[in-house]
Design an enzyme around this catalytic site. Structure first.
Site, mmCIF file in Angstrom:
data_model
loop_
_atom_site.group_PDB
_atom_site.id
_atom_site.type_symbol
_atom_site.label_atom_id
_atom_site.label_comp_id
_atom_site.label_asym_id
_atom_site.label_seq_id
_atom_site.Cartn_x
_atom_site.Cartn_y
_atom_site.Cartn_z
ATOM 1 N N HIS A 79 0.817 -1.215 0.000
ATOM 2 C CA HIS A 79 0.000 0.000 0.000
ATOM 3 C C HIS A 79 0.849 1.263 0.000
ATOM 4 O O HIS A 79 0.326 2.365 -0.196
ATOM 5 C CB HIS A 79 -0.999 -0.002 1.164
ATOM 6 N N ASP A 123 0.292 -7.790 1.962
ATOM 7 C CA ASP A 123 0.646 -6.367 1.861
ATOM 8 C C ASP A 123 2.170 -6.218 1.852
ATOM 9 O O ASP A 123 2.780 -5.826 2.841
ATOM 10 C CB ASP A 123 0.029 -5.608 3.031
ATOM 11 N N SER A 224 4.466 2.618 7.882
ATOM 12 C CA SER A 224 4.134 1.553 6.936
ATOM 13 C C SER A 224 5.339 1.118 6.128
ATOM 14 O O SER A 224 6.157 1.937 5.706
ATOM 15 C CB SER A 224 3.051 2.020 5.962
#
Length: 274
Positions: A79, A123, A224
């Site tokens: 992402h 992810d 992230s």
């Protein structure tokens, strides 16, 4: 009513309904960083950590973390890449502060795992960069991500997270200097079992993911793609990639969810060979 009670209520009213990705995406997306961490001391390095940066009108902006798995390959979250213009992406290695020069490489391509589904599974992505980083085993080096037995990390394992992350459970307006530190943050807590993770509100977590939790600490915006690391007798090994959590960061009731690296070690290896 004290701050812990207010945050608890906020988590119940917001966090149990809405999940959030832990990225500080360019173009107006919400940023995420480490809550409850501390500055990495001056002169100390986290040599496998990199900053993913995006070229905006105001200059280069940190938006995600990543880890060095080969001189010309970076491991991060899917992402952090999806939909972005690769020509505006770069990585900076060998830095403690975001204002340092470090070693910058252009991102040539990114490959997202073919089974990636946002807030569901897979992810992760691998970036190809140029020039290749010069590993010196001091300020810039790769991190091990494979284990001989493909060890499944369960609950109760001490782990460490690093990143340039939000230090507060939520960002406060006009306090960016407090919200978003320039100095790399480091924080330790423990993994929890996937059963505990589901019981704590992450009902859709799967065995392709690993959860961790600690009181008033955890991943938040900007973290992230960064590495979750455990210590082994052979040194540090990356076991997770920062993926998602609930809206309010760093509450004990709200586990952080990481992509489980051991599940995807063969795919990562194939990207290093391509």
């Amino acid at each position: 009513m004290g701050l812990p009670e207010l945050l608890f209520i906020g988590a119940l009213t917001l966090g149990c309904v809405f999940a959030r990705l832990n990225s500080r995406q360019p173009s107006g997306y919400t940023p995420h960083r480490i809550v409850g961490g501390a500055d990495v001391p001056p002169g100390e390095h986290v040599p496998y950590q990199v900053s993913l940066q995006y070229k905006a009108r105001a200059g280069q902006m940190h938006f995600c973390g990543g880890s060095i798995v080969a001189p010309n390959r970076i491991l991060t979250a899917a992402h952090c890449c999806q939909g972005l213009n690769v020509s505006r992406m770069s990585v900076v290695a060998g830095i403690r502060g975001l204002n340092e020069r470090g070693s910058r490489s252009q991102v040539l391509t990114y490959t997202i795992h073919p089974k990636y589904q946002e807030l569901v599974t897979s992810d992760l992505a691998v970036l190809s960069i140029d020039p290749a980083l010069k590993l010196n085993n001091v300020s810039i080096t790769s991190i091990e991500y494979q284990s001989k037995k493909k060890e499944f990390v369960g609950g109760g394992v001490p782990v460490t997270l690093t990143g340039w992350g939000l230090r507060l459970p939520v960002p406060f307006p006009f306090l960016d200097e407090v919200n978003y530190p320039n100095v790399l943050q480091r924080m330790s807590y423990h993994t929890i079992s996937n059963t505990e993770c589901k019981n704590a509100g992450m009902e859709s977590v799967t065995d392709t993911e690993i959860c961790a939790r600690g009181p008033f600490r955890g991943a938040c915006s900007g973290d992230s793609g960064g590495p979750l690391v455990m210590q082994t007798e052979n040194g540090p090994r990356q076991v997770g990639i920062v993926s998602y959590g609930l809206v309010v960061c760093g509450l004990y009731i709200s586990p952080d969810v990481y992509t489980r690296v051991s599940t995807f070690s063969e795919w990562i290896g194939s990207q290093l060979e391509s």
